[in-house]
Motif scaffolding. Structure first.
Motif, PDB file in Angstrom:
ATOM      1  N   HIS A 814       0.851  -1.195   0.000  1.00 24.12           N
ATOM      2  CA  HIS A 814       0.000   0.000   0.000  1.00 24.12           C
ATOM      3  C   HIS A 814       0.883   1.239   0.000  1.00 24.12           C
ATOM      4  O   HIS A 814       1.764   1.390   0.855  1.00 24.12           O
ATOM      5  CB  HIS A 814      -0.894  -0.010   1.249  1.00 24.12           C
ATOM      6  N   LEU A 859      -1.766  -7.574  -4.375  1.00 28.45           N
ATOM      7  CA  LEU A 859      -2.537  -6.337  -4.482  1.00 28.45           C
ATOM      8  C   LEU A 859      -1.637  -5.144  -4.219  1.00 28.45           C
ATOM      9  O   LEU A 859      -0.994  -5.058  -3.171  1.00 28.45           O
ATOM     10  CB  LEU A 859      -3.702  -6.353  -3.481  1.00 28.45           C
ATOM     11  N   LEU A 860      -1.576  -4.244  -5.181  1.00 25.60           N
ATOM     12  CA  LEU A 860      -0.857  -2.976  -5.034  1.00 25.60           C
ATOM     13  C   LEU A 860      -1.904  -1.869  -4.952  1.00 25.60           C
ATOM     14  O   LEU A 860      -2.733  -1.730  -5.857  1.00 25.60           O
ATOM     15  CB  LEU A 860       0.073  -2.744  -6.226  1.00 25.60           C
ATOM     16  N   VAL A 861      -1.872  -1.087  -3.886  1.00 23.31           N
ATOM     17  CA  VAL A 861      -2.838  -0.002  -3.704  1.00 23.31           C
ATOM     18  C   VAL A 861      -2.107   1.330  -3.761  1.00 23.31           C
ATOM     19  O   VAL A 861      -1.140   1.549  -3.022  1.00 23.31           O
ATOM     20  CB  VAL A 861      -3.592  -0.137  -2.366  1.00 23.31           C
ATOM     21  N   LEU A 862      -2.563   2.203  -4.650  1.00 16.23           N
ATOM     22  CA  LEU A 862      -1.988   3.544  -4.811  1.00 16.23           C
ATOM     23  C   LEU A 862      -3.094   4.529  -4.469  1.00 16.23           C
ATOM     24  O   LEU A 862      -4.009   4.759  -5.259  1.00 16.23           O
ATOM     25  CB  LEU A 862      -1.499   3.751  -6.248  1.00 16.23           C
ATOM     26  N   VAL A 881       1.880   0.949 -14.810  1.00 16.39           N
ATOM     27  CA  VAL A 881       2.269   0.720 -13.425  1.00 16.39           C
ATOM     28  C   VAL A 881       1.746  -0.618 -12.941  1.00 16.39           C
ATOM     29  O   VAL A 881       2.437  -1.392 -12.281  1.00 16.39           O
ATOM     30  CB  VAL A 881       1.747   1.857 -12.516  1.00 16.39           C
ATOM     31  N   ALA A 882       0.481  -0.916 -13.300  1.00  9.39           N
ATOM     32  CA  ALA A 882      -0.140  -2.165 -12.864  1.00  9.39           C
ATOM     33  C   ALA A 882       0.661  -3.366 -13.338  1.00  9.39           C
ATOM     34  O   ALA A 882       0.873  -4.328 -12.592  1.00  9.39           O
ATOM     35  CB  ALA A 882      -1.572  -2.239 -13.384  1.00  9.39           C
ATOM     36  N   SER A 885       4.676  -3.251 -12.098  1.00 11.81           N
ATOM     37  CA  SER A 885       4.878  -3.540 -10.683  1.00 11.81           C
ATOM     38  C   SER A 885       4.890  -5.037 -10.419  1.00 11.81           C
ATOM     39  O   SER A 885       5.328  -5.483  -9.361  1.00 11.81           O
ATOM     40  CB  SER A 885       3.767  -2.900  -9.851  1.00 11.81           C
ATOM     41  N   ALA A 887       2.259  -6.730  -9.919  1.00 16.07           N
ATOM     42  CA  ALA A 887       1.124  -7.044  -9.059  1.00 16.07           C
ATOM     43  C   ALA A 887       0.018  -7.713  -9.858  1.00 16.07           C
ATOM     44  O   ALA A 887      -0.250  -7.336 -10.994  1.00 16.07           O
ATOM     45  CB  ALA A 887       0.597  -5.774  -8.403  1.00 16.07           C
ATOM     46  N   SER A 889      -3.067  -7.505  -9.029  1.00 15.28           N
ATOM     47  CA  SER A 889      -4.141  -6.502  -9.037  1.00 15.28           C
ATOM     48  C   SER A 889      -3.564  -5.177  -8.576  1.00 15.28           C
ATOM     49  O   SER A 889      -2.717  -5.142  -7.678  1.00 15.28           O
ATOM     50  CB  SER A 889      -5.283  -6.897  -8.100  1.00 15.28           C
ATOM     51  N   THR A 890      -4.049  -4.103  -9.174  1.00 19.82           N
ATOM     52  CA  THR A 890      -3.646  -2.762  -8.753  1.00 19.82           C
ATOM     53  C   THR A 890      -4.890  -1.918  -8.550  1.00 19.82           C
ATOM     54  O   THR A 890      -5.758  -1.872  -9.422  1.00 19.82           O
ATOM     55  CB  THR A 890      -2.741  -2.096  -9.806  1.00 19.82           C
ATOM     56  N   ALA A 892      -6.098   1.955  -7.797  1.00 15.29           N
ATOM     57  CA  ALA A 892      -5.566   3.315  -7.847  1.00 15.29           C
ATOM     58  C   ALA A 892      -6.684   4.292  -8.133  1.00 15.29           C
ATOM     59  O   ALA A 892      -7.786   3.913  -8.564  1.00 15.29           O
ATOM     60  CB  ALA A 892      -4.479   3.418  -8.916  1.00 15.29           C
TER      61      ALA A 892
END
Length: 955
Positions: A814, A859-862, A881-882, A885, A887, A889-890, A892
């Motif tokens: 995150h 999971l990447l949260v921006l 970026v998604a 990265s 990940a 799932s992203t 944002a």
């Protein structure tokens, strides 16, 4: 111009490098100590030296004549070894004179003498002269458009120099190898070979300024001046082709500071002109993507500036050519580049000009037209028609005609009948030039040139609407291209053939031709990624157009384009196989767009198999075509496709989407916002409502196109409630190509969280960004829901971020920090305490995680990012970026949200995941969090809850 567009696709424009002395022969021309003059016959030795002096001055006729005498003298003495040496020199002189048969004969005889003279091998000079001959052979093969064969010759020469421990020879032949790799489109390998030539670490990532300066200084400190000149120029060209325009520019300008003879300086100036032209293309694309008038005006000034810089360097290259005795042939390339640039700028400017309102632009257009006409006449009346039969002449004539066709096509784009348009030259005059090029290509047995000449003839007849002649020439060109397995040429003629069939009303044949084009492009995808930045910048205009034209053909049914009824059912006049083919084409286009944006091959992604798709998820494809919006929905379980369209001009649709985005960013609900939201809902969902309900769809997975990417689908409104309130979880995917789906429930839920609440005063990277005081609250809420390690402000450095993500297997990452998504990879970033984290940093993290055998980030949260203002394709940055990265799932935000509402939404999102034991999908957890916030007092407007989107695996 062929040179500007095909160099990265394994096509060598003949006059690109044949004017450069192959560096590996330098030890010969400067008399290395291992080859001693012949004391018995000083006259032969003097002739060799005199020929060398003529060659260095660009007096190639005199050099050839002198070396012919030297070869005869050595032959009369029975000195076959030095006869072979002089013959390799003679081949070089013939190459400069474009006397290709003579050049081939001379080097073939030289190599034959060396191969058959067993007694010669005892001479200490034998290997040195053999390596020199191989260098000359490589030069010839490269000039003849055979870079693979040239590479083989130079590799053999390198091996010989290694046996001799000749460091200069090794360095020179490695640089020569790099030129062949460049012509083959192997730009990263080119860069590594250039660095290897100077015993440098072959890491081609020169984004670090300290690393770049080390590489540049090593080249500059090379003692041999010609290795320095050619090495710097090759590095500058390679960096341009890798898209690093800033460093390409610096390297080439540094090269100009080295004293260079006119022959070398013209090449360096030409390369510098090409780099400035790449900047020019870069700013043209920024202008196209930016829809804010103030920003467009600034970008247009940069376009004008870079146009003038490129023109200046082409002119200076031409001035250097005029200093050489062979200036007539050497003038061709800079003149053609200059003409091509003038035409391109004219055509671009014309698309921006309303002649009744902007007198300044009208005047500029008139000046450009006058210059173009003058230069066309100059080329037509002198060099182009007077060049002797050669490959240089062939490509010069084809390039010349390509420029004319492009100019006339754009200038007369409003004409209903192109046969009535006024060409600079009459079509029959253009055709005559191409026929001459075709005959010369056949005479020289140059299949690539022959294919280009035939295909360009087909293009000419296509433009003048002589369809059957166009078909005949295009089919012949395609047959030749396929016969030599030149896919980089074949796709152009397949595409052209598709357009011709369509014009002839042969729809099925047209579809087949377009599908063949797409298949060829897909096979070339990795090469397309390594194309020059010019080609990458023109991706939308060229390659993307192929996919869209195919989809348009597959979905062609005038009866389906109709107004939207309140509860209308979906139309299904298009056969299922064509709907499936259309979605496959869009998937392929989406992937190609992302790869083009990232500049890398996504070989680690896999196609999502039918059985892996969530049985409650429907796929929705909105496809923007010129005259209509087409929507394809793939229903779960049955896998049936449904299709409906709305008669809608592309410009009106894009304007509606842009207006909706502007309204959604307001912290209140306006009537305009609801009306626009309902309009888009009607376009995308209304006609499928009944089928979605009947199939018990719970998740809508969108493969968005164009301006739809900048609008969160959760905010669409049916007149009574938002789509997110109707019970649909929503996700976005860039086509059916993802990492293997893996539900979050299968991993232990814990997070690595980073936050930046305070912006550093006076720190350039933080300027223009506001403090985020609620970030501390946001991270605290996350920690209260799931186990997490957290780093805030000074602890959140780029190095610490990379170290932790690369070494610790957290499934959730995150980042509560400012960031921006842009259609320019260099402007897509996240803020850390000490610097920007860009896409290259993300790529390094992926590599490090892979090296450490860590699982992908689930999971990447921006949570505080936004898309760049006015950038119509900024969502490519989010998708980039998604994917970059690593990940699965992203999540944002598309616009910057008040961080108080962000903290509340994030707390709800993680609570949904934690309370359910991660049994709900990530998409459903986001939906519930959004609904909870929109039902809270003061947060009803989509501004507060609607910006968040989930990209990738929704499970």
């Amino acid at each position: 111009m062929l040179r500007a567009t095909l160099i990265g696709t394994q096509t060598l424009i003949f006059f690109l490098l044949n004017l450069v002395l192959p560096i590996g022969i330098l030890p010969v021309l400067s008399y290395p100590t291992t080859v001693k003059p012949i004391p018995q016959d000083w006259s032969a030795s003097d002739l060799v030296e005199q020929g060398r002096a003529f060659y260095t001055k660009g007096q190639f006729n005199q050099a050839a004549s002198t070396w012919e005498q030297a070869a005869q003298a050595y032959e009369s003495q029975g000195d076959r070894l030095h006869q072979a040496m002089v013959l390799s020199y003679l081949s070089l002189a013939y190459q400069k004179l474009q006397q290709w048969f003579d050049a081939e004969d001379a080097i073939a005889f030289s190599l034959k003498l060396l191969e058959t003279g067993a007694d010669l091998r005892d001479s200490p000079d034998y290997q040195q002269i053999q390596a020199q001959a191989l260098n000359t052979l490589g030069s010839l093969e490269l000039a003849l458009g055979q870079p693979d064969t040239a590479l083989e010759a130079w590799q053999l020469a390198t091996e010989i120099y290694q046996q001799l421990k000749d460091d200069i020879g090794i360095t020179g032949t490695l640089i020569n190898q790099a030129q062949a790799m460049e012509a083959l489109g192997l730009h990263r390998r080119t860069c590594k070979t250039l660095l290897q030539a100077l015993n440098l670490d072959n890491n081609c990532d020169l984004s670090n300024q300290e690393r770049f300066e080390t590489v540049l200084q090593t080249f500059q400190q090379t003692p041999d001046p010609q290795i320095k000149i050619l090495g710097l120029r090759s590095l500058g060209n390679t960096l341009r082709l890798l898209g690093d325009l800033k460093h390409s520019q610096q390297v080439l300008k540094a090269s100009l500071k080295v004293a260079q003879p006119p022959l070398e300086k013209r090449e360096t100036l030409l390369s510098l002109g090409d780099t400035e032209r790449s900047w020019y293309n870069h700013y043209k694309q920024l202008y196209t993507r930016n829809n804010q008038i103030e920003q467009q005006e600034k970008v247009q000034k940069k376009v004008d500036e870079q146009f003038n810089y490129a023109l200046k360097y082409y002119q200076e290259s031409l001035q250097e050519s005029s200093k050489l005795s062979a200036s007539t042939s050497l003038d061709i390339e800079p003149k053609l580049q200059r003409l091509s640039l003038l035409i391109d700028f004219h055509n671009w400017l014309e698309t921006l000009t309303d002649e009744d309102k902007d007198q300044n632009k009208t005047t500029k257009l008139q000046e450009l037209k006058s210059k173009i006409n003058d230069q066309v006449k100059e080329l037509l009346n002198s060099e182009i028609t007077k060049l002797p039969a050669s490959r240089t002449a062939i490509y010069a004539q084809i390039n010349f005609v390509e420029s004319l066709i492009t100019y006339d096509l754009k200038s007369n784009k409003h004409q209903d009948n192109l046969q009535r348009s006024s060409f600079i030259l009459q079509p029959y005059e253009i055709a005559h030039t191409l026929v001459k090029a075709l005959q010369e290509a056949q005479l020289l047995d140059d299949k690539r040139a022959e294919s280009y000449a035939l295909g360009t003839l087909g293009k000419l007849y296509e433009q003048t609407q002589q369809w059957y002649q166009a078909q005949e020439f295009t089919e012949k060109a395609l047959t030749i291209a396929q016969g030599i397995q030149a896919d980089d040429i074949a796709y152009q003629w397949q595409w052209q053939l598709g357009r011709i069939y369509q014009a002839l009303g042969k729809t099925e044949e047209a579809i087949t031709a377009y599908q063949a084009t797409v298949k060829t492009l897909d096979s070339l995808r990795q090469d397309l990624l390594a194309l020059s930045s010019d080609v990458q910048f023109s991706f939308r205009e060229n390659v993307e157009q192929v996919y869209r034209e195919l989809v348009d053909l597959l979905l062609k049914d005038d009866q389906t384009a109709q107004p939207i009824a309140k509860k209308a059912i979906a139309d299904n006049r298009i056969p299922q196989n064509k709907l499936k083919q259309a979605t496959a084409a869009i998937d392929s286009l989406q992937l190609a767009q992302i790869e083009n944006f990232l500049g890398c091959n996504l070989s680690d992604i896999v196609e999502l198999r039918e059985q892996q798709i969530d049985p409650s998820a429907a796929l929705v494809y909105p496809i923007i075509l010129d005259d209509r919006l087409a929507v394809i929905v793939k229903l779960p379980k049955s896998g049936k496709f449904i299709h409906y369209t709305a008669a809608l001009p592309k410009a009106k649709l894009e304007q509606t989407l842009e207006s909706l985005r502007i309204e959604l960013e307001k912290p209140f609900i306006s009537k305009e916002s609801l009306a626009l939201s309902q309009q888009v809902y009607d376009w995308l969902i209304r006609r499928a409502e009944g089928l979605l309900e009947a199939n018990q769809v719970k998740t809508l997975v969108f493969v968005l196109d164009g301006g739809f990417r900048n609008v969160p689908m959760a905010t669409l409104h049916d007149g009574e409630q938002y789509l997110v309130e109707k019970g649909y979880a929503i996700a976005l995917i860039p086509g059916l190509s993802l990492l293997e789906p893996k539900p979050l429930a299968q991993v232990e839920l814990n997070a690595l969280a980073f936050g930046l609440s305070d912006m550093r005063e006076g720190f350039p990277d933080h300027e223009g960004f506001a403090n985020l005081p609620n970030v501390k609250t946001e991270l605290g809420e996350i920690k209260s829901q799931i186990p997490s390690q957290q780093l805030l402000n000074q602890d959140f450095t780029s190095q610490k971020w990379q170290e932790l993500i690369s070494s610790v297997p957290f499934p959730v990452v995150h980042l509560a920090t400012h960031g921006e998504f842009s259609s320019d990879p260099d402007e897509t970033f996240l803020l850390a305490w000490d610097k920007r984290i860009n896409l290259k940093d993300l790529s390094n993290v992926i590599q490090n995680r892979s090296d450490n055998s860590l699982e992908a980030i689930e999971l990447l949260v921006l949570s505080a990012c936004k898309t760049a203002d006015g950038d119509s394709r900024a969502s490519l940055g989010l998708a980039g970026v998604a994917i970059q990265s690593g990940a699965r799932s992203t999540m944002a935000s598309l616009w910057f949200i008040d961080d108080d509402s962000t903290a509340k939404l994030m707390a709800s999102f993680y609570q949904e995941l934690a309370d359910s034991g991660a049994t709900v999908t990530k998409a459903e957890a986001l939906r519930r969090a959004q609904v909870k916030l929109l039902k809270s007092r003061g947060y009803q407007a989509p501004y507060f809850w609607g910006a968040y989107v989930l990209v990738g695996n929704w499970l």
